[in-house]
Design an enzyme around this catalytic site. Structure first.
Site, short mmCIF file in Angstrom:
data_model
loop_
_atom_site.label_atom_id
_atom_site.label_comp_id
_atom_site.label_asym_id
_atom_site.label_seq_id
_atom_site.Cartn_x
_atom_site.Cartn_y
_atom_site.Cartn_z
N GLU A 88 -1.24 2.62 11.06
CA GLU A 88 -0.80 1.54 10.12
C GLU A 88 -1.64 0.17 10.42
O GLU A 88 -2.13 -0.39 11.48
CB GLU A 88 0.46 1.09 10.61
CG GLU A 88 1.39 0.07 9.75
CD GLU A 88 2.91 -0.12 9.89
OE1 GLU A 88 3.51 0.92 10.21
OE2 GLU A 88 3.31 -1.37 9.92
N LYS A 120 11.94 -0.63 14.92
CA LYS A 120 10.76 0.08 14.43
C LYS A 120 9.56 -0.77 14.84
O LYS A 120 8.31 -0.09 15.24
CB LYS A 120 11.07 0.48 12.97
CG LYS A 120 9.94 1.30 12.28
CD LYS A 120 8.71 0.41 11.77
CE LYS A 120 7.73 1.56 11.27
NZ LYS A 120 6.35 1.18 10.90
N ASP A 172 4.20 12.28 25.37
CA ASP A 172 5.21 12.65 24.53
C ASP A 172 6.03 11.40 23.89
O ASP A 172 6.97 10.89 24.17
CB ASP A 172 6.27 13.67 25.18
CG ASP A 172 7.05 14.40 24.31
OD1 ASP A 172 7.35 13.69 23.18
OD2 ASP A 172 7.78 15.19 24.92
N HIS A 227 -0.84 -8.69 6.02
CA HIS A 227 -0.77 -7.61 6.00
C HIS A 227 -1.49 -6.96 4.85
O HIS A 227 -2.30 -6.01 4.93
CB HIS A 227 0.70 -6.90 5.74
CG HIS A 227 0.63 -5.39 5.69
ND1 HIS A 227 0.59 -4.61 6.95
CD2 HIS A 227 0.91 -4.49 4.69
CE1 HIS A 227 0.57 -3.25 6.64
NE2 HIS A 227 0.77 -3.09 5.40
#
Ligand code: MEV
Length: 425
Positions: free
Chosen positions: A82, A262, A278, A376
């Site tokens: 991202e 998130k 993991d 962004h």
């Protein structure tokens, strides 16, 4: 006739696996060349890591700068697809270092293995009987990992919970030291399961680790000076208040909270992946911990210090290791560990929690001031340029133009690329 029912695919050589795939998916020479290129990793390593391996899936690896964690400067490898995540973490770390950077603390490295017991006639009695044999169970489990025992780790406790009328669950708590420990814990759970059913009656069902690692928490905090925060027409004090309000929003609303968390995981997973750990276990543990009180809550919190600066904190389970599993096999993960200079699970946990907090702060800082899209899209413009086929200096030229025109779209990028090509011809 095409079929996915390929007999003993795993026994085929890599060449033959690729050939079968080529026939099935109609791959061309370019596709095959891409599959055959495993970059920094020898195919033999991959072939031993997973079954039916054919290639690798490379992710961008970036380095977040400016981190000061427990008084030590750190450059942080982050594996993520991202745009803006690495830049945002670095920016947050720069602000945090003004006030001493991040402080992180890890608790013991205790993991939980669960043994499910069904058809238990008298669960209250069975529970006490299991506690009666606690030391025996710990001893049997300890035998299963001699190295861990020698290093001072191993099973430390047994816990019993009644889940339903005839259902019990036994927790075996294991100190896995600097390993993630899933294999060890699962082996121990399997070893004591038959003994437990002998003691308590009932039928053994599942024997497996819990990813809700509540005895393996990491906590970190950092102060973000209000003097560094004025932005988008807001004063530093206003930004502090707005970020605290944003935190309250996440605390009050699961829809916002999912996105808040998130953003934290953008940073956390990127470091977890880069170090070969993991990430599914970490994600599962994080979200389960966020819901531990019965409603879904943010993993970070924000408050003011005596001078009105913003203090951010983070707390979550962090079952990562620096030895064992992919961590010790994957050459890039080993390299990332070297860059991070972490020797213990606790040190790595501190780094990961700090990055999670930095990431969350950066997102809230942008969201409460100029909005997330400005920065962004500026970075995304380069992606757009590449995706329409720009190469070399064309990328910068196109990215700059579509940004200044406020038209960061593929059609516009394509038009400019065509213009550039025409000029060149
Ligand atoms: C995007 O990947 C993450 C954010 O949505 C996080 C947030 O909203 O807090 C920006």
């Amino acid at each position: 006739m095409k079929t996915s029912n390929i007999n003993k695919f795993y026994e085929l050589s890599r060449e033959d696996r690729i050939k079968a795939l080529q026939e099935f998916a109609d791959l061309n020479g370019e596709d095959i060349a891409l599959l055959k290129n495993t970059g920094a990793i020898d195919f033999n390593i991959i072939d031993h890591m997973i079954e039916n391996a054919v290639s690798v899936f490379p992710l961008p690896l970036g380095i977040a700068t400016n981190f000061l964690i427990n008084g030590k400067d750190k450059l942080i490898p982050m594996a993520i697809e991202e745009t803006s995540v690495v830049a945002a973490a670095s920016h947050a770390a720069k602000i945090a270092r003004e006030k001493g950077g991040f402080r992180a603390v890890s608790g013991p490295q205790h993991m939980i293995g669960q043994i499910q017991l069904t058809n238990v006639l008298s669960p209250n009695n069975a529970k006490i009987k299991i506690y009666e044999h606690k030391e025996d169970l710990i001893k049997i489990a300890a035998e299963k990992d001699q190295l861990l025992k020698k290093l001072g780790g191993g099973p430390v406790d047994i816990d019993v919970r009644i889940l339903d009328k005839n259902m019990l669950v036994v927790h075996i708590i294991v100190n896995t030291l600097d390993a993630m420990g899933a294999n060890t814990v699962n082996t121990m759970a399997e070893a004591i399961a038959p003994v437990i059913s002998d003691i308590a009656g009932g039928k053994i069902n599942l024997k497996i680790i819990s990813n809700l690692a509540v005895y393996r928490l990491v906590r970190a905090y950092a102060t973000f000076s209000k003097d560094k925060l004025p932005r988008g027409g807001y004063s530093g004090e206003e930004v502090v208040d707005r970020i605290i309000d944003a935190y309250k929003f996440a605390y009050a609303d699961p829809f916002r909270c999912a996105t808040h968390n998130k953003g934290i995981m953008n940073g956390i997973s990127a470091v977890v992946i880069a170090t070969g750990n993991d990430f599914r276990a970490i994600e599962a543990g994080a979200h389960a911990y966020a819901s531990y009180t019965g409603s879904y809550k943010p993993l970070t919190s924000y408050e003011k210090d005596g001078e009105g600066n913003l203090v951010g904190s983070i707390e979550l389970p962090m079952a990562v290791g620096v030895v064992g599993g992919a961590v010790s096999v994957h050459p890039v993960a080993k390299l990332c560990k070297k860059i991070l200079d972490v020797k213990t699970a606790a040190e790595l946990q501190g780094v990961i929690a700090s990055v999670g907090l930095a990431q969350n702060f950066a997102a809230l800082y942008a969201l409460t001031t100029e909005g997330i899209q400005k920065g962004h899209m500026r970075l995304h413009a380069r992606n757009i340029a590449v995706s329409v086929g720009a190469i070399g200096d064309e990328i910068d030229i196109i990215a700059k133009r579509i940004t200044s025109e406020n038209n960061i779209t593929m059609p516009r990028a394509k038009e400019i690329l065509e213009e550039l090509h025409k000029k060149r011809d």
